[in-house]
Design a protein around this motif. Structure first.
Motif, short mmCIF file in Angstrom:
data_model
loop_
_atom_site.label_atom_id
_atom_site.label_comp_id
_atom_site.label_asym_id
_atom_site.label_seq_id
_atom_site.Cartn_x
_atom_site.Cartn_y
_atom_site.Cartn_z
N VAL A 71 -11.21 -14.67 -22.05
CA VAL A 71 -12.16 -15.13 -21.02
C VAL A 71 -11.64 -14.76 -19.64
O VAL A 71 -12.39 -14.28 -18.78
CB VAL A 71 -12.39 -16.65 -21.14
N LEU A 72 -10.34 -14.94 -19.42
CA LEU A 72 -9.79 -14.61 -18.10
C LEU A 72 -9.81 -13.11 -17.84
O LEU A 72 -9.96 -12.68 -16.69
CB LEU A 72 -8.37 -15.19 -17.96
N LEU A 75 -13.22 -12.62 -16.56
CA LEU A 75 -13.31 -13.13 -15.19
C LEU A 75 -12.68 -12.14 -14.20
O LEU A 75 -13.28 -11.80 -13.17
CB LEU A 75 -12.59 -14.48 -15.09
N LYS A 78 -14.85 -9.11 -13.71
CA LYS A 78 -16.05 -9.40 -12.92
C LYS A 78 -15.72 -9.54 -11.44
O LYS A 78 -16.45 -9.07 -10.57
CB LYS A 78 -16.71 -10.70 -13.42
N LEU A 79 -14.61 -10.23 -11.16
CA LEU A 79 -14.25 -10.42 -9.76
C LEU A 79 -13.87 -9.09 -9.11
O LEU A 79 -14.24 -8.82 -7.96
CB LEU A 79 -13.09 -11.42 -9.64
N MET B 130 -22.15 -15.83 -11.50
CA MET B 130 -21.57 -16.88 -12.34
C MET B 130 -22.28 -18.22 -12.11
O MET B 130 -22.56 -18.95 -13.05
CB MET B 130 -20.07 -17.03 -12.05
N ALA B 446 -16.54 -19.89 -10.25
CA ALA B 446 -15.64 -19.21 -11.19
C ALA B 446 -14.96 -20.22 -12.11
O ALA B 446 -14.81 -19.98 -13.30
CB ALA B 446 -14.60 -18.39 -10.43
N TRP B 449 -17.70 -21.65 -14.51
CA TRP B 449 -18.12 -20.57 -15.42
C TRP B 449 -17.04 -20.33 -16.48
O TRP B 449 -17.33 -20.24 -17.68
CB TRP B 449 -18.38 -19.30 -14.61
N THR B 450 -15.80 -20.27 -16.05
CA THR B 450 -14.70 -20.02 -16.99
C THR B 450 -14.58 -21.15 -18.01
O THR B 450 -14.42 -20.90 -19.21
CB THR B 450 -13.38 -19.87 -16.19
#
Lengths: 621, 621
Positions: A71-72, A75, A78-79, B130, B446, B449-450
């Motif tokens: 998941v990270l 993230l 995406k960032l 997100m 974030a 969402w995470t």
């Protein structure tokens, strides 16, 4: 314990354009994490871990940890794909965003591990104390009297402005309530006189009737009564939509909002303000309050708060009073430039000398005029002021703030009959009863408190940082002035909107000889698309800016003289009804440096050239 | 990319009671930081660092870095001295605070490095996306229809509730506005009928007049008109002060708020609600809206939303309509317990089976009654719902949220005449025009969402985590039930307030034979002081709890039957007028475990014994 530092090196306070300080960042962050974990371990050390080695070796633990890792990864991707490169020292001239202070990021992260909730002292003794200190620092920054003023952190500038309007509305309604509950204190006053009592007069009466204050409050605007009697809320024509929203929410309604024209510098025209107030007074319509702006959102301009205050003093002799709220969400921290190391407002004649002592500007600055000096100085006369740490405080989002000149006003909006304070500390036990929000992150208070400890709110600290941003803005302003680009047989000129009152530079491109305003607007909109997320590939974009429209429904004819100066006729303005502006907030802590700026100047000139060529290539297809 | 996980091991998701997972925490955090720094370095890699090796070796840099180190030392010390040890697996039974999800802390910190501002899509494309996803996840959690519903993150529950009331106020006023602007659509309706139109009817009319919607809005409550016509806002007698504050701020006023009695379970008495609505209707006073609470702040109780909805359906036949806002700030995430892996609401008969499949409770649970089941199920009928990620979402402060059943309502409070959305994405370009706040941290989005990626909002993810907290609460509840302590010749009994509807346990201590309510209140207040920050030495305290007062001005006579069950007379209740309650929010993700709980049970029993002895030692001095 805390060291006093004469010469803050700004380069030690940020992660860096290229992450240059990542070593220092990790050193400090890991130390704080270790100290937190040590604290967990040593609270009742006789208690054993509940997550055992066997747990950690189990299949489900490993699978869950891998799931978190995956998941990270998403993230992070995406960032990195969809964020703005405002960290660059010289390529980002767009939104109000930039590097934030590394010590604040670390403080936020650390305090988040404790997750205090500043709604109540009881659930966050440490960070509640920090918020109280920050409030008093804000008050000192604004020149409010020590011991008589107050401030707190809130979610953002919109919320702070809404709270300011809430204060104004409830204050304005109090004389009508006093007339109902304790009429002897306002004996003989007409309704007009009641609605023109000063904030101080009203609070002085409340001081005399502590046993009746709850009943007075019950009869105030909080009851829902008299909202339509309180008069007009006057804002500058450069009105931010948040003021319309605030009037809607607070129940006085949009119909009570009136916009006052701005002058060529996009500052409220105080003569027109006076005319409007007199016009209203002639109809016995009171003024609920006047909003002055220190750092307008779209132009960065600074209203003449001094003239606003002088007008109030003049009108007071004629029995007219209005509440002043200063929206310094953007520019509030800049008042630090005017405070010496003892937090006294520096004499105008001595400004240059003090700035030299603390290296506030690297070159002689042309920004600091008497107008601006007096505007900032007079802020101390306003009842309430909005100030956003997450703007010029260089604190991560979200951190807004409001400052209240007279602490007694706090009780006008508070809940709970009794004053519930922690002994001696003068800290509300339940801050949520004295502000708009309820639960709020203690981590925000830790981040702001830490920043203020690192950089004092005067010329030695924030003054230097904000001075750097203004100097960077002026470098960009001069870079644009008179600049022209050749694209095929066309010449494209750049025209700044106005000399910046602060650190924002607005500008437009126009083709030489063009008298078609719609065409110019299209050019600038096309340019914005090339220089923003719109065309994709944000990460590969070599020059980034933002844009705004000055349109007649919001701005009236304020932009007309600028538009005319570009060679467009008044008819053309009336026909198109708006001008599209490019907008650069110059917040970078690095661009003040002459060498740094010059290195980037040639690069962004080239990038602009390429964007213009792309636009004209499409136009000519 | 993302893995689907059947069996989430909760122990891999938190830093740990003793920081057991600090290795995993650092691994993940440092990786995210490195990826951020790599991104900075590789944006236009031809640009050189602006912080040079020479800068970093300079005296002023070193002095500034040391200054930062010193400030952070102070920060760390203050946090360690004045924070609450809620991280403990079994000694903290107080405020609504606990461990938060490690992936969310990492996500927040990471996103903070990019510092996106979700007020506008343009300044935070990644985190705005997100937030939009989180909004749709909230809507799915509440059983709202996909594609027709919406939600967003906000500062906290007070702000979400205020926004709910803002929606209700502006919705309720629309028929009056339609009558002024497009009377043909409400032809023949009396004012009473206009003020009893359903939300759906109103929105269907607006759908037919898109060209007039701005004018209708100008005539709505946002203008400031008609606020006093909109009727009463009905809240449970267990009223939270935030509702009074909200009515004040939104301008309808405190005088429009009426409290409905609660029953012995501290749930709104729906018969009394009906009686009140009929009483108002008889006077032609409409009902602006009714607030149901899922997880009351002081008791954790769950209102019968199903009965509220049934009442609305019944009254609709008599021409009476009211807006329903559910304040599920606390309990909203618990709806995940009722959703299967495909997010469908599970049949009551199948609950146990599905829970067993996903290990939601370790033992047969006595919590899940039909009452509670139907209350949660009916939430999908409410117009708006508050849900706080920073409560049962186990997200760090501040993260509130609001969910809107019918997306069309969004336009009723929005600013800007035209609908400005990003192409295709259905994401507002300027979210600030559709909500109370303006600027807001992309990092919050974030973090939430995470968390939702890690733990789905159904029985497989959050259902398991929240189930664990409820199971822990029940262990504590049974630990207290029937417990007695001997102090000298006194026997002190413990009495829980009620069987918990959720994961909060309220309780009191009383001396055997005591019939003096004031004396009991004193005992519990003394106990609270021993078990909180009040007596200092928080870090050395072996048992921590919180407290609250149920007093007649707020609670009416709701606590009377409980007080009587403890042996106090009604006269005694009238004389003292309040009962002091101890309050335990059981949020720990570890206390569900039988072995863990039992290990701590003997320790906290001992700690309670010692505290009582201290209190009586002082009493007897």
């Amino acid at each position: 314990m805390k060291t006093e530092l004469q010469d803050h090196n700004l380069k030690a306070l940020f992660l860096g354009s290229k992450g240059e300080n990542v070593d220092l960042f990790k050193e400090l962050l890991l130390k704080m994490i270790d100290e937190h974990v040590g604290w967990r371990q040593n609270y009742q050390p006789q208690d054993l871990p509940v997550i055992t080695p066997q747990d950690k070796s189990s299949k489900s633990f490993q699978e869950t940890a891998d799931h978190v890792r995956s998941v990270l990864n998403v993230l992070s991707s995406k960032l990195r794909t969809n964020s703005l490169p405002w960290h660059t020292a010289g390529r980002f001239w767009g939104h109000m965003n930039s590097e934030t202070l590394m010590p604040s990021i670390i403080a936020y992260t650390t305090a988040m591990l404790w997750n205090g909730n500043n709604v109540a002292y009881e659930s966050s003794p440490g960070t509640s104390q920090m918020e109280e200190e920050v409030g008093h620092e804000f008050a000192a920054l604004m020149g409010y009297k020590k011991g008589e003023s107050w401030g707190h952190i809130c979610a953002d500038g919109s919320i702070a402005n809404l709270e300011g309007l809430w204060y104004a509305r409830n204050m304005k309604s109090l004389p009508l309530a006093i007339k109902e509950v304790a009429p002897e204190f306002v004996a003989g006053k007409t309704e007009w006189e009641l609605l023109n009592m000063s904030t101080e007069e009203i609070l002085d009466i409340l001081d005399q009737i502590p046993e009746k204050i709850d009943e007075v409050k019950e009869h105030s605007a909080r009851s829902g009564k008299n909202l339509q009697k309180l008069g007009k809320w006057l804002i500058p024509q450069t009105k931010h939509y948040s003021w319309l929203k605030a009037a809607d929410i607070i129940g006085v309604g949009l119909d009570c909002v009136e916009a006052i024209d701005v002058d060529d510098h996009y500052r409220m025209d105080i003569d027109k303000l006076e005319a409007k107030i007199r016009e209203l007074a002639a109809e016995e319509i009171p003024v609920l309050g006047v909003v002055g702006v220190i750092g307008t959102t779209e132009e960065g301009q600074v209203d003449r708060i001094d003239k606003m205050v002088a007008l109030r003093e003049k009108l007071a002799k004629e029995g007219i009073y209005f509440y002043i709220h200063v929206d310094a969400a953007y520019g509030g921290y800049a008042r630090a430039i005017f405070l010496d190391e003892d937090n006294n407002f520096i004499d105008y004649a001595k400004m240059a000398e003090v700035h030299e002592k603390y290296n506030v500007f690297t070159e002689k600055n042309e920004w600091l005029t008497e107008d601006i000096y007096h505007s900032f100085k007079a802020m101390s006369e306003a009842e309430t002021i909005t100030i956003d740490p997450h703007k010029m405080g260089y604190i991560p989002y979200s951190a807004g703030g409001i400052v209240v000149k007279d602490t007694r006003m706090r009780d006008v909006i508070s809940y709970f009959a009794t004053y519930v304070f922690e002994k001696g500390a003068d800290i509300p036990a339940l801050l949520g009863a004295y502000m708009l929000e309820g639960s709020k992150a203690g981590a925000t208070a830790a981040a702001v408190w830490t920043a203020h400890q690192v950089l004092p709110l005067n010329v030695t600290g924030y003054g230097k940082l904000i001075g750097a941003s203004i100097e960077g803005a002026y470098r960009f302003y001069h870079f644009l002035q008179g600049k022209q680009f050749k694209v095929g047989d066309k010449t494209i000129h750049v025209y700044p909107l106005t000399k910046p009152d602060f650190n924002m530079v607005d500008y437009v491109f126009n083709e030489e000889g063009n008298t078609d305003l719609e065409k110019m607007n299209q050019l600038n909109h096309d340019f914005y698309e090339q220089a923003s997320y719109v065309k994709g590939g944000l990460y590969n974009n070599e020059f980034i800016t933002s844009h705004t429209d000055f349109a007649i429904p919001d701005y009236g004819n304020s932009p007309l003289s600028y538009v005319k100066s570009l060679g467009f006729s008044e008819e053309e303005w009336d026909r198109e009804g708006k001008v599209t502006i490019l907008r650069a907030c110059a917040l970078s802590p690095y661009a003040y440096d002459k060498d740094v700026f010059e290195e980037y100047a040639s690069k962004i000139e080239q990038a602009i050239q390429e964007k213009l060529e792309k636009i004209y290539a499409v136009v000519n297809e």
